[in-house]
Design a protein around this motif. Structure first.
Motif, PDB file in Angstrom:
ATOM      1  N   ILE A  19      -2.567   6.295   4.313  1.00  0.00           N
ATOM      2  CA  ILE A  19      -3.910   6.014   4.823  1.00  0.00           C
ATOM      3  C   ILE A  19      -4.825   5.624   3.659  1.00  0.00           C
ATOM      4  N   CYS A  20      -4.686   6.307   2.541  1.00  0.00           N
ATOM      5  CA  CYS A  20      -5.536   6.011   1.385  1.00  0.00           C
ATOM      6  C   CYS A  20      -5.283   4.603   0.856  1.00  0.00           C
ATOM      7  N   ALA A  21      -4.021   4.223   0.767  1.00  0.00           N
ATOM      8  CA  ALA A  21      -3.678   2.882   0.284  1.00  0.00           C
ATOM      9  C   ALA A  21      -4.145   1.804   1.255  1.00  0.00           C
ATOM     10  N   LEU A  30       1.210   3.596  -2.861  1.00  0.00           N
ATOM     11  CA  LEU A  30       2.258   4.540  -2.491  1.00  0.00           C
ATOM     12  C   LEU A  30       3.447   4.284  -3.403  1.00  0.00           C
ATOM     13  N   ALA A  31       3.939   5.306  -4.071  1.00  0.00           N
ATOM     14  CA  ALA A  31       5.080   5.187  -4.978  1.00  0.00           C
ATOM     15  C   ALA A  31       6.059   6.306  -4.658  1.00  0.00           C
ATOM     16  N   ASP A  32       7.254   5.939  -4.296  1.00  0.00           N
ATOM     17  CA  ASP A  32       8.279   6.926  -3.941  1.00  0.00           C
ATOM     18  C   ASP A  32       7.803   7.857  -2.835  1.00  0.00           C
ATOM     19  N   GLY A  33       7.062   7.306  -1.885  1.00  0.00           N
ATOM     20  CA  GLY A  33       6.615   8.069  -0.732  1.00  0.00           C
ATOM     21  C   GLY A  33       5.423   8.970  -0.959  1.00  0.00           C
ATOM     22  N   VAL A  34       4.787   8.847  -2.130  1.00  0.00           N
ATOM     23  CA  VAL A  34       3.634   9.687  -2.466  1.00  0.00           C
ATOM     24  C   VAL A  34       2.506   8.794  -2.978  1.00  0.00           C
ATOM     25  N   SER A  35       1.286   9.134  -2.601  1.00  0.00           N
ATOM     26  CA  SER A  35       0.124   8.376  -3.059  1.00  0.00           C
ATOM     27  C   SER A  35      -0.128   8.625  -4.541  1.00  0.00           C
ATOM     28  N   ALA A  36      -0.655   7.584  -5.183  1.00  0.00           N
ATOM     29  CA  ALA A  36      -1.043   7.696  -6.588  1.00  0.00           C
ATOM     30  C   ALA A  36      -2.276   6.831  -6.815  1.00  0.00           C
ATOM     31  N   PRO A  37      -3.229   7.329  -7.590  1.00  0.00           N
ATOM     32  CA  PRO A  37      -4.386   6.497  -7.905  1.00  0.00           C
ATOM     33  C   PRO A  37      -3.986   5.403  -8.893  1.00  0.00           C
ATOM     34  N   LEU A  38      -4.589   4.234  -8.783  1.00  0.00           N
ATOM     35  CA  LEU A  38      -4.301   3.142  -9.716  1.00  0.00           C
ATOM     36  C   LEU A  38      -4.977   3.369 -11.057  1.00  0.00           C
ATOM     37  N   ALA A  39      -6.040   4.160 -11.070  1.00  0.00           N
ATOM     38  CA  ALA A  39      -6.734   4.521 -12.317  1.00  0.00           C
ATOM     39  C   ALA A  39      -7.246   5.945 -12.155  1.00  0.00           C
ATOM     40  N   ALA A  43     -15.309   3.595 -11.311  1.00  0.00           N
ATOM     41  CA  ALA A  43     -16.721   3.505 -10.933  1.00  0.00           C
ATOM     42  C   ALA A  43     -16.849   4.024  -9.500  1.00  0.00           C
ATOM     43  N   PRO A  44     -17.918   4.720  -9.183  1.00  0.00           N
ATOM     44  CA  PRO A  44     -18.102   5.226  -7.826  1.00  0.00           C
ATOM     45  C   PRO A  44     -18.046   4.105  -6.791  1.00  0.00           C
ATOM     46  N   ALA A  45     -17.370   4.407  -5.670  1.00  0.00           N
ATOM     47  CA  ALA A  45     -17.277   3.449  -4.565  1.00  0.00           C
ATOM     48  C   ALA A  45     -17.101   4.234  -3.270  1.00  0.00           C
ATOM     49  N   GLU A  46     -17.839   3.867  -2.262  1.00  0.00           N
ATOM     50  CA  GLU A  46     -17.795   4.547  -0.971  1.00  0.00           C
ATOM     51  C   GLU A  46     -16.392   4.559  -0.377  1.00  0.00           C
ATOM     52  N   VAL A  47     -15.629   3.500  -0.607  1.00  0.00           N
ATOM     53  CA  VAL A  47     -14.285   3.402  -0.046  1.00  0.00           C
ATOM     54  C   VAL A  47     -13.363   4.509  -0.587  1.00  0.00           C
ATOM     55  N   ILE A  48     -13.616   4.976  -1.792  1.00  0.00           N
ATOM     56  CA  ILE A  48     -12.825   6.073  -2.356  1.00  0.00           C
ATOM     57  C   ILE A  48     -13.101   7.362  -1.583  1.00  0.00           C
ATOM     58  N   LEU A  49     -14.355   7.595  -1.266  1.00  0.00           N
ATOM     59  CA  LEU A  49     -14.708   8.767  -0.464  1.00  0.00           C
ATOM     60  C   LEU A  49     -14.098   8.663   0.930  1.00  0.00           C
ATOM     61  N   ASP A  50     -14.107   7.462   1.500  1.00  0.00           N
ATOM     62  CA  ASP A  50     -13.491   7.253   2.814  1.00  0.00           C
ATOM     63  C   ASP A  50     -12.004   7.602   2.767  1.00  0.00           C
ATOM     64  N   ALA A  51     -11.326   7.183   1.713  1.00  0.00           N
ATOM     65  CA  ALA A  51      -9.894   7.473   1.573  1.00  0.00           C
ATOM     66  C   ALA A  51      -9.659   8.974   1.434  1.00  0.00           C
ATOM     67  N   ALA A  52     -10.453   9.638   0.609  1.00  0.00           N
ATOM     68  CA  ALA A  52     -10.293  11.079   0.415  1.00  0.00           C
ATOM     69  C   ALA A  52     -10.567  11.837   1.707  1.00  0.00           C
ATOM     70  N   ASP A  53     -11.614  11.446   2.413  1.00  0.00           N
ATOM     71  CA  ASP A  53     -11.966  12.124   3.660  1.00  0.00           C
ATOM     72  C   ASP A  53     -10.969  11.833   4.781  1.00  0.00           C
ATOM     73  N   SER A  54     -10.237  10.734   4.675  1.00  0.00           N
ATOM     74  CA  SER A  54      -9.254  10.364   5.695  1.00  0.00           C
ATOM     75  C   SER A  54      -7.888  11.017   5.495  1.00  0.00           C
ATOM     76  N   CYS A  55      -7.660  11.573   4.321  1.00  0.00           N
ATOM     77  CA  CYS A  55      -6.355  12.179   4.045  1.00  0.00           C
ATOM     78  C   CYS A  55      -6.154  13.400   4.952  1.00  0.00           C
ATOM     79  N   PRO A  56      -5.098  13.395   5.772  1.00  0.00           N
ATOM     80  CA  PRO A  56      -4.920  14.495   6.725  1.00  0.00           C
ATOM     81  C   PRO A  56      -4.591  15.838   6.085  1.00  0.00           C
TER      82      PRO A  56
END
Length: 75
Positions: A19-21, A30-39, A43-56
């Motif tokens: 969902i985050c990706a 997604l790497a080997d079935g697990v999420s990983a941040p690219l960095a 810089a702050p971005a609303e989409v990052i908060l959306d991804a974090a809040d969407s993680c089940p």
């Protein structure tokens, strides 16, 4: 708002829904079935908060890079 955020993913908690990706492909992959941040620090971005809040399983954390304050997920 802080000038930089630190993104973390708890690989032991992540269940690989991607969902985050899908929500923020410029910040997660997604790497080997697990999420990983690219960095680790971004810089702050609303989409990052959306991804974090969407993680089940709340495997994604977003922290202020300056003072380590938890920004997401929200309680």
């Amino acid at each position: 708002m802080s000038a930089a955020w630190r993104i973390g993913v708890d690989a032991g908690r992540c269940i690989g829904t991607s969902i985050c990706a899908g929500t923020a492909p410029e910040h997660f992959r997604l790497a080997d079935g697990v999420s990983a941040p690219l960095a680790d620090v971004v810089a702050p971005a609303e989409v990052i908060l959306d991804a974090a809040d969407s993680c089940p399983v709340e495997a994604i954390t977003v922290r202020d890079a300056t003072d380590d304050r938890l920004i997401a997920p929200e309680d």
